[in-house]
Design an enzyme around this catalytic site. Structure first.
Site, PDB file in Angstrom:
ATOM      1  N   CYS A 195     -11.826  27.572 -31.753  1.00  0.00           N
ATOM      2  CA  CYS A 195     -12.734  28.087 -30.733  1.00  0.00           C
ATOM      3  C   CYS A 195     -13.957  27.186 -30.785  1.00  0.00           C
ATOM      4  O   CYS A 195     -14.743  27.262 -31.729  1.00  0.00           O
ATOM      5  CB  CYS A 195     -13.116  29.537 -30.997  1.00  0.00           C
ATOM      6  SG  CYS A 195     -14.349  30.154 -29.819  1.00  0.00           S
TER       7      CYS A 195
ATOM      8  N   CYS B  24     -17.492  29.356 -30.064  1.00  0.00           N
ATOM      9  CA  CYS B  24     -18.005  30.289 -31.075  1.00  0.00           C
ATOM     10  C   CYS B  24     -16.969  30.345 -32.193  1.00  0.00           C
ATOM     11  O   CYS B  24     -16.753  29.326 -32.837  1.00  0.00           O
ATOM     12  CB  CYS B  24     -18.346  31.657 -30.485  1.00  0.00           C
ATOM     13  SG  CYS B  24     -17.171  32.343 -29.322  1.00  0.00           S
ATOM     14  N   SER B  25     -16.331  31.457 -32.415  1.00  0.00           N
ATOM     15  CA  SER B  25     -15.342  31.512 -33.494  1.00  0.00           C
ATOM     16  C   SER B  25     -14.286  32.567 -33.190  1.00  0.00           C
ATOM     17  O   SER B  25     -13.878  33.322 -34.061  1.00  0.00           O
ATOM     18  CB  SER B  25     -16.010  31.836 -34.828  1.00  0.00           C
ATOM     19  OG  SER B  25     -17.068  30.950 -35.074  1.00  0.00           O
ATOM     20  N   CYS B  26     -13.849  32.619 -31.940  1.00  0.00           N
ATOM     21  CA  CYS B  26     -12.856  33.621 -31.556  1.00  0.00           C
ATOM     22  C   CYS B  26     -11.603  33.475 -32.422  1.00  0.00           C
ATOM     23  O   CYS B  26     -11.170  32.364 -32.708  1.00  0.00           O
ATOM     24  CB  CYS B  26     -12.469  33.457 -30.090  1.00  0.00           C
ATOM     25  SG  CYS B  26     -13.869  33.718 -28.983  1.00  0.00           S
TER      26      CYS B  26
END
Lengths: 221, 96, 110
Positions: free
Chosen positions: A123, A126-128
């Protein structure tokens, strides 16, 4: 349900020049302004009657039940049951429910590694992460290096993880930018034809479901 | 599916737009040519949700595949390497 | 002008991926839980998209100096203040209270 196999290094999200040390036992460790803020907000929303302490505790306990073993069970079943795999590829939520796993409302899509394609998930924004199926992400998944480089030089990033994909296999990077989360179905390792589901499950690592590595081989299991 | 503008196989170009606020279309992919692989449902618009609004009307979301070499001119891997990115319809244009 | 925002880092140069990880601390789990319970369909006090927007708006320096859940609680707290769910005064008083309690616990070794 704890991650006993992990080390306790204070990994975090950027270069190591400004460490933010913390430990699970707050009483023994320095605390930061944001830790204080988190505690304060948690207490305020309870005092205001917005949530109950029971609900907060239940939510924390629920996330503790989310771990790679859930995804590993799903993957191992796909190796044994082609029809189940077909259902996973079209509807992870329904297929997970068959195994008693509720992945909640955020859609997860499964992507299958084959002889021709190796998938890896990042991602960049962000950090999905498919947290409802494999738990909270490791620090490196949230790191600037992983988020920056994976989309542009995936084979080099895979090398960082000791994974070499032959040039005749397409490397396909999935950038999880929007409303879907992705879980990779790693290929079943050779030499496991007579293995049962329990043994196969042990071969499915978290990293193999992110796509930075392959499932473990029988020799290293 | 009639409300969607694109379908699997359509050649598309990501809009080369650079608004200053919250968007979910990565910078590196803007202006790039790709092919729609899948429509994955319509979802509340994150560019509205991010500012506390309801995100209506929903926006169709697609999975779009790009050749690595088309995105990064100096890509060092095999020509067959690709990436797939989830992109909302309003960030896509038809490519001839 | 092609504005690239700080969080939008795909394709930038960066060093090797250090395979760091840690067991999540209870305060991190608490931050996670705060955001989840406030964003349930029944409450909708926060949304993931608002949280992300707030993280992006922390700006380059803060974004990089805070770790992941520090960014989350910063953004979530700002949103709660903006929306009037909590006030600055309440937050300040509660933070002072928490800090005093924790300091005391540590001093007494409990």
């Amino acid at each position: 349900m704890s991650h006993d196999d992990h080390d306790h290094s204070h990994g975090h999200d950027h270069s190591h020049d400004e460490p933010h040390p913390y430990q699970p036992d707050i009483e023994d460790a320095p605390f930061t302004e944001r830790m204080v803020m988190a505690q304060a907000v948690a207490e305020l929303i309870v005092e205001k009657g917005i949530v109950s302490t029971d609900e907060m505790r239940a939510q924390i306990e629920f996330m503790d039940t989310r771990e790679p073993a859930l995804g590993a069970k799903l993957v191992a079943r796909t190796w044994l049951d082609p029809e189940f795999k077909a259902r996973v590829l079209t509807d992870v939520k329904a297929a997970s429910a068959e195994l008693g796993i509720d992945i909640g409302d955020i859609p997860i899509q499964a992507i299958e590694n084959t002889e021709d394609v190796h998938n890896v998930v990042v991602c960049t924004l962000c950090s999905c992460y498919p947290r409802m199926l494999i738990g909270l992400p490791p620090d490196w998944y949230k790191s600037r290096a992983y988020r920056s480089r994976t989309i542009k030089e995936p084979r080099k990033v895979l090398e960082d993880f000791g994974t070499t994909i032959p040039d005749n296999v397409e490397v396909r990077v999935h950038d999880s930018t929007a409303d879907l989360r992705y879980v990779v179905l790693p290929a079943r390792p050779a030499g496991t034809d007579d293995w049962n589901e329990e043994r196969l499950t042990d071969l499915v690592t978290r990293d193999s479901m992110i796509g930075v590595s392959l499932a473990k081989s029988p020799e290293t299991a | 599916m009639s409300e969607t503008k694109y379908q699997a196989g359509d050649a598309v170009k990501v809009r080369a737009a650079f608004p200053p606020g919250h968007v979910r279309t990565p910078h590196f992919i803007r202006g790039c040519d790709g092919v729609v692989t899948q429509y994955v449902g319509s979802h509340p618009n994150p560019e509205e949700l991010a500012y506390g609004r309801d995100g209506m009307p929903k926006k169709p979301l697609y999975r779009v595949k790009f050749n690595q070499a088309d995105v990064w001119p100096n890509y060092e891997g095999p020509a067959k390497d690709t990436m797939v990115i989830d992109i909302y319809e309003h960030w896509l244009e038809k490519n001839q | 002008m092609t504005i690239r925002r700080h969080h939008d880092m795909g394709g930038l140069d960066a060093g090797a991926v250090e395979q760091t990880e840690h067991d999540y601390a209870i305060w991190e789990k608490r931050v996670d839980a705060i955001v989840k319970v406030l964003s349930t369909p029944e409450r909708k006090i926060l949304s993931t998209d608002e949280l992300r927007r707030g993280i992006e708006e922390l700006g380059p320096g803060v974004y990089d100096n805070l770790n992941y859940y520090e960014r989350w609680i910063s953004s979530a707290t700002n949103l709660l203040l903006e929306k009037g769910v909590i006030t600055v005064d309440e937050l300040g008083a509660k933070m002072a209270d928490v800090e005093a309690r924790w300091q005391k616990d540590r001093d007494t070794g409990s």
